[in-house]
Write a protein that holds these residues in place. Structure first.
Motif, PDB file in Angstrom:
ATOM      1  N   LEU A 109      26.155  33.227  36.997  1.00 30.78           N
ATOM      2  CA  LEU A 109      27.457  32.731  37.420  1.00 30.78           C
ATOM      3  C   LEU A 109      27.305  31.681  38.519  1.00 30.78           C
ATOM      4  O   LEU A 109      27.973  30.642  38.488  1.00 30.78           O
ATOM      5  N   LEU A 110      26.436  31.921  39.479  1.00 34.69           N
ATOM      6  CA  LEU A 110      26.243  30.969  40.563  1.00 34.69           C
ATOM      7  C   LEU A 110      25.597  29.665  40.105  1.00 34.69           C
ATOM      8  O   LEU A 110      25.680  28.656  40.798  1.00 34.69           O
ATOM      9  N   GLY A 111      24.994  29.676  38.930  1.00 36.17           N
ATOM     10  CA  GLY A 111      24.411  28.463  38.366  1.00 36.17           C
ATOM     11  C   GLY A 111      25.435  27.580  37.682  1.00 36.17           C
ATOM     12  O   GLY A 111      25.126  26.466  37.273  1.00 36.17           O
ATOM     13  N   GLN A 112      26.665  28.043  37.585  1.00 36.24           N
ATOM     14  CA  GLN A 112      27.731  27.264  36.945  1.00 36.24           C
ATOM     15  C   GLN A 112      28.490  26.455  38.001  1.00 36.24           C
ATOM     16  O   GLN A 112      28.522  26.836  39.174  1.00 36.24           O
ATOM     17  N   PRO A 113      29.113  25.349  37.587  1.00 32.86           N
ATOM     18  CA  PRO A 113      29.792  24.480  38.544  1.00 32.86           C
ATOM     19  C   PRO A 113      30.816  25.190  39.448  1.00 32.86           C
ATOM     20  O   PRO A 113      30.857  24.943  40.643  1.00 32.86           O
ATOM     21  N   ASN A 114      31.624  26.061  38.904  1.00 37.07           N
ATOM     22  CA  ASN A 114      32.643  26.751  39.694  1.00 37.07           C
ATOM     23  C   ASN A 114      32.261  28.218  39.909  1.00 37.07           C
ATOM     24  O   ASN A 114      33.108  29.059  40.180  1.00 37.07           O
ATOM     25  N   GLY A 115      30.980  28.510  39.803  1.00 30.30           N
ATOM     26  CA  GLY A 115      30.508  29.887  39.844  1.00 30.30           C
ATOM     27  C   GLY A 115      30.797  30.629  41.123  1.00 30.30           C
ATOM     28  O   GLY A 115      31.163  31.801  41.097  1.00 30.30           O
ATOM     29  N   LYS A 116      30.653  29.964  42.255  1.00 28.15           N
ATOM     30  CA  LYS A 116      30.888  30.637  43.533  1.00 28.15           C
ATOM     31  C   LYS A 116      32.342  31.089  43.640  1.00 28.15           C
ATOM     32  O   LYS A 116      32.620  32.209  44.071  1.00 28.15           O
ATOM     33  N   ASN A 117      33.269  30.238  43.231  1.00 31.27           N
ATOM     34  CA  ASN A 117      34.690  30.605  43.260  1.00 31.27           C
ATOM     35  C   ASN A 117      34.992  31.737  42.283  1.00 31.27           C
ATOM     36  O   ASN A 117      35.775  32.639  42.599  1.00 31.27           O
ATOM     37  N   GLU A 118      34.382  31.689  41.108  1.00 28.76           N
ATOM     38  CA  GLU A 118      34.586  32.740  40.114  1.00 28.76           C
ATOM     39  C   GLU A 118      34.038  34.078  40.609  1.00 28.76           C
ATOM     40  O   GLU A 118      34.645  35.129  40.418  1.00 28.76           O
ATOM     41  N   LEU A 119      32.873  34.022  41.250  1.00 28.99           N
ATOM     42  CA  LEU A 119      32.281  35.243  41.794  1.00 28.99           C
ATOM     43  C   LEU A 119      33.177  35.829  42.888  1.00 28.99           C
ATOM     44  O   LEU A 119      33.415  37.038  42.920  1.00 28.99           O
ATOM     45  N   GLN A 120      33.712  34.981  43.749  1.00 26.79           N
ATOM     46  CA  GLN A 120      34.586  35.462  44.814  1.00 26.79           C
ATOM     47  C   GLN A 120      35.855  36.077  44.226  1.00 26.79           C
ATOM     48  O   GLN A 120      36.321  37.129  44.674  1.00 26.79           O
ATOM     49  N   ARG A 121      36.401  35.433  43.204  1.00 22.44           N
ATOM     50  CA  ARG A 121      37.601  35.964  42.551  1.00 22.44           C
ATOM     51  C   ARG A 121      37.319  37.333  41.936  1.00 22.44           C
ATOM     52  O   ARG A 121      38.104  38.273  42.078  1.00 22.44           O
ATOM     53  N   ALA A 122      36.161  37.470  41.286  1.00 20.89           N
ATOM     54  CA  ALA A 122      35.792  38.745  40.668  1.00 20.89           C
ATOM     55  C   ALA A 122      35.600  39.825  41.739  1.00 20.89           C
ATOM     56  O   ALA A 122      36.047  40.965  41.563  1.00 20.89           O
ATOM     57  N   CYS A 123      34.947  39.472  42.841  1.00 20.32           N
ATOM     58  CA  CYS A 123      34.741  40.450  43.930  1.00 20.32           C
ATOM     59  C   CYS A 123      36.071  40.874  44.540  1.00 20.32           C
ATOM     60  O   CYS A 123      36.279  42.056  44.825  1.00 20.32           O
ATOM     61  N   ASN A 124      36.959  39.917  44.734  1.00 16.78           N
ATOM     62  CA  ASN A 124      38.272  40.235  45.293  1.00 16.78           C
ATOM     63  C   ASN A 124      39.032  41.211  44.398  1.00 16.78           C
ATOM     64  O   ASN A 124      39.776  42.064  44.881  1.00 16.78           O
ATOM     65  N   PHE A 125      38.847  41.081  43.094  1.00 16.75           N
ATOM     66  CA  PHE A 125      39.540  41.963  42.146  1.00 16.75           C
ATOM     67  C   PHE A 125      38.847  43.324  42.046  1.00 16.75           C
ATOM     68  O   PHE A 125      39.489  44.371  42.148  1.00 16.75           O
ATOM     69  N   TRP A 126      37.516  43.326  41.837  1.00 15.62           N
ATOM     70  CA  TRP A 126      36.806  44.556  41.494  1.00 15.62           C
ATOM     71  C   TRP A 126      36.398  45.418  42.680  1.00 15.62           C
ATOM     72  O   TRP A 126      36.331  46.644  42.559  1.00 15.62           O
ATOM     73  N   LEU A 127      36.102  44.828  43.826  1.00 14.71           N
ATOM     74  CA  LEU A 127      35.626  45.629  44.949  1.00 14.71           C
ATOM     75  C   LEU A 127      36.634  46.698  45.380  1.00 14.71           C
ATOM     76  O   LEU A 127      36.263  47.863  45.522  1.00 14.71           O
TER      77      LEU A 127
END
Length: 72
Positions: A40-58
């Motif tokens: 995910l972090l290797g994708q252009p918007n990966g950092k934002n996507e990872l943060q969005r997923a963490c905000n939802f799942w954590l």
């Protein structure tokens, strides 16, 4: 109690064996998650996507452990 602690005090061998298998499977889950994050972090918007997923799942994942109290 963590699995390794449970395994140390276990006196029923079939249960101890099962704990060992569970530990191995859990390690696979950790590796899978690490791999997915790296991808995910290797994708252009990966950092934002990872943060969005963490905000939802954590918060949902933390609910598994129940409400926090002053003694825990």
């Amino acid at each position: 109690m963590q699995l390794d602690e449970l395994k140390e005090c276990c006196v029923f061998q079939p249960y101890c064996d099962a704990i060992g298998m569970i530990e191995a499977e859990e390690e696979g889950h950790v590796e899978h998650g690490e791999h997915a994050i790296r991808e995910l972090l290797g994708q252009p918007n990966g950092k934002n996507e990872l943060q969005r997923a963490c905000n939802f799942w954590l918060p949902l994942a933390l609910e598994v452990f129940g409400e926090a109290d002053k003694t825990s």
